[in-house]
Design an enzyme around this catalytic site. Structure first.
Site, PDB file in Angstrom:
ATOM      1  N   MET A  43      17.513  16.430  18.131  1.00 49.23           N
ATOM      2  CA  MET A  43      16.053  16.363  18.154  1.00 49.23           C
ATOM      3  C   MET A  43      15.549  15.190  18.981  1.00 49.23           C
ATOM      4  SD  MET A  43      15.305  17.135  14.117  1.00 49.23           S
ATOM      5  CE  MET A  43      13.514  17.077  14.278  1.00 49.23           C
ATOM      6  N   ARG A  45      16.636  10.806  20.511  1.00 48.68           N
ATOM      7  CA  ARG A  45      17.546   9.660  20.594  1.00 48.68           C
ATOM      8  C   ARG A  45      16.717   8.384  20.665  1.00 48.68           C
ATOM      9  NH1 ARG A  45      21.676   9.637  25.521  1.00 48.68           N
ATOM     10  NH2 ARG A  45      22.778  11.099  24.152  1.00 48.68           N
ATOM     11  N   VAL A  51      19.100  11.568  16.469  1.00 46.57           N
ATOM     12  CA  VAL A  51      18.532  12.381  15.397  1.00 46.57           C
ATOM     13  C   VAL A  51      18.810  13.855  15.666  1.00 46.57           C
ATOM     14  CG1 VAL A  51      16.443  12.973  14.124  1.00 46.57           C
ATOM     15  CG2 VAL A  51      16.738  10.651  15.003  1.00 46.57           C
ATOM     16  N   LYS A  64      20.027  11.567  10.743  1.00 48.50           N
ATOM     17  CA  LYS A  64      19.856  10.401  11.608  1.00 48.50           C
ATOM     18  C   LYS A  64      21.181   9.649  11.657  1.00 48.50           C
ATOM     19  CE  LYS A  64      17.131   6.125  12.054  1.00 48.50           C
ATOM     20  NZ  LYS A  64      16.063   5.299  11.443  1.00 48.50           N
ATOM     21  N   ASP A 151       6.945  -1.189  12.676  1.00 47.87           N
ATOM     22  CA  ASP A 151       7.067  -0.349  13.877  1.00 47.87           C
ATOM     23  C   ASP A 151       6.133   0.865  13.788  1.00 47.87           C
ATOM     24  OD1 ASP A 151       7.990   0.244  16.418  1.00 47.87           O
ATOM     25  OD2 ASP A 151       9.788   1.282  15.723  1.00 47.87           O
TER      26      ASP A 151
END
Length: 319
Positions: A43, A45, A51, A64, A151
């Site tokens: 899905m 990176r 992922v 993950k 984040d």
């Protein structure tokens, strides 16, 4: 000497908890059986992981796979995720480790979602308000649990438009907050870094997440992605100063006795009203959103509203 600040709320959450709640240096990860899961397709990176979409029996999951990093960093992410349980925070289902490579993988619930870049332009005012409320609800909760995400950005949110549901993902940089502790300023993604990070102030707190949220809200309201578009960390502060003004930046740095600013910031100009960025014909519609942004997007981290205070803003009075 630099002035050390403490979070205005939830400052002592971890001090009141058992050390086992926050001490990831002494945490032992319990793992499940890797044989239960199958990788289906990649899905994405990131810097610290890859992922994949996977399967457990017929159930879709997200795997993950963590790249080799310090064990303490893995323990921190797992402990934080296991401490959190909220409808707007991605759910950690399991942790597995490959017996040969010793690579850890985190197993998450799978959320059907569209790529943010595809829905960015399509989100209407009601969508923006609703998803902002959900982000702040998640932040209010994790801050009450003594945790800073560090984040917050669109790429770390998944949105299921059909269910009008948002979840915050990627807690790899998240950290437990302890008052007066020095933290790394090498966190958050450039466009969403708070000014405190860009002037190397290590005593930041939950208000960092509020700044990052403000950057996301500004993108959505003004249809300008990213809102502060710096080419480097130093240029990021220039881009912020061109809107928030040099005088206020100078006052902020002096107030907390930080290192003197580079003279290059002197010519960036003074504060610009955020309302000047409003798309034509949208001024009245976005009055409350802009008012909230004016309160959030400020240099002084101590003066930013908390997530709870944001949720009490008139923007969220009617849904």
């Amino acid at each position: 000497m630099v002035v050390v600040t403490v979070a205005r709320s939830n400052a002592d959450v971890n001090e009141k908890k058992d050390e086992r709640y926050w001490n990831y240096e002494c945490y032992t990860i319990t793992t499940g059986s890797i044989e239960k899961y199958q990788i289906y397709q990649r899905m994405g990176r990131g810097k610290y992981s890859e992922v994949f979409e996977g399967r457990k029996d017929r159930e879709k999951i997200v795997i993950k796979a963590l790249k080799p990093v310090r064990k303490a960093k893995i323990c921190r992410e797992v402990l934080i995720l296991r401490n959190l349980s909220h409808k707007n925070i991605i759910k950690l289902m399991d942790v597995v480790v490959d017996p040969e490579s010793q690579i850890y993988s985190l197993i998450f619930e799978y959320i059907e979602h569209e790529d943010y870049a595809k829905i960015f332009e399509k989100l209407c005012y009601k969508d923006i308000v609703e998803y902002s409320r959900q982000i702040l609800s998640a932040l209010s909760y994790c801050h009450s649990m003594g945790i800073i995400h560090r984040d917050i950005k669109p790429q770390n949110m998944v949105i299921n438009q059909a269910r009008r549901e948002l979840k915050i993902i990627d807690w790899g940089l998240a950290e437990f907050y302890h008052p007066k502790k020095e933290y790394s300023v090498r966190v958050a993604s450039r466009y969403y870094k708070g000014p405190e990070l860009l002037v190397d102030y290590p005593y930041y707190d939950y208000s960092l997440d509020i700044w990052s949220f403000g950057c996301v809200l500004a993108e959505l309201v003004f249809k300008k992605r990213p809102f502060f578009h710096g080419e480097s960390n130093s240029d990021q502060l220039v881009k912020i100063a061109r809107i928030l003004g040099y005088t206020h930046l100078k006052k902020y740095v002096r107030k907390y006795k930080m290192a003197p600013l580079n003279p290059k910031y002197e010519g960036v100009g003074e504060r610009v009203l955020l309302s000047s960025f409003t798309p034509p014909g949208k001024t009245g519609l976005y009055t409350n959103a802009i008012d909230l942004l004016e309160k959030i997007l400020i240099y002084d981290h101590q003066d930013r509203p908390t997530a709870d205070e944001c949720l009490r803003h008139p923007l969220f009075e009617s849904r």
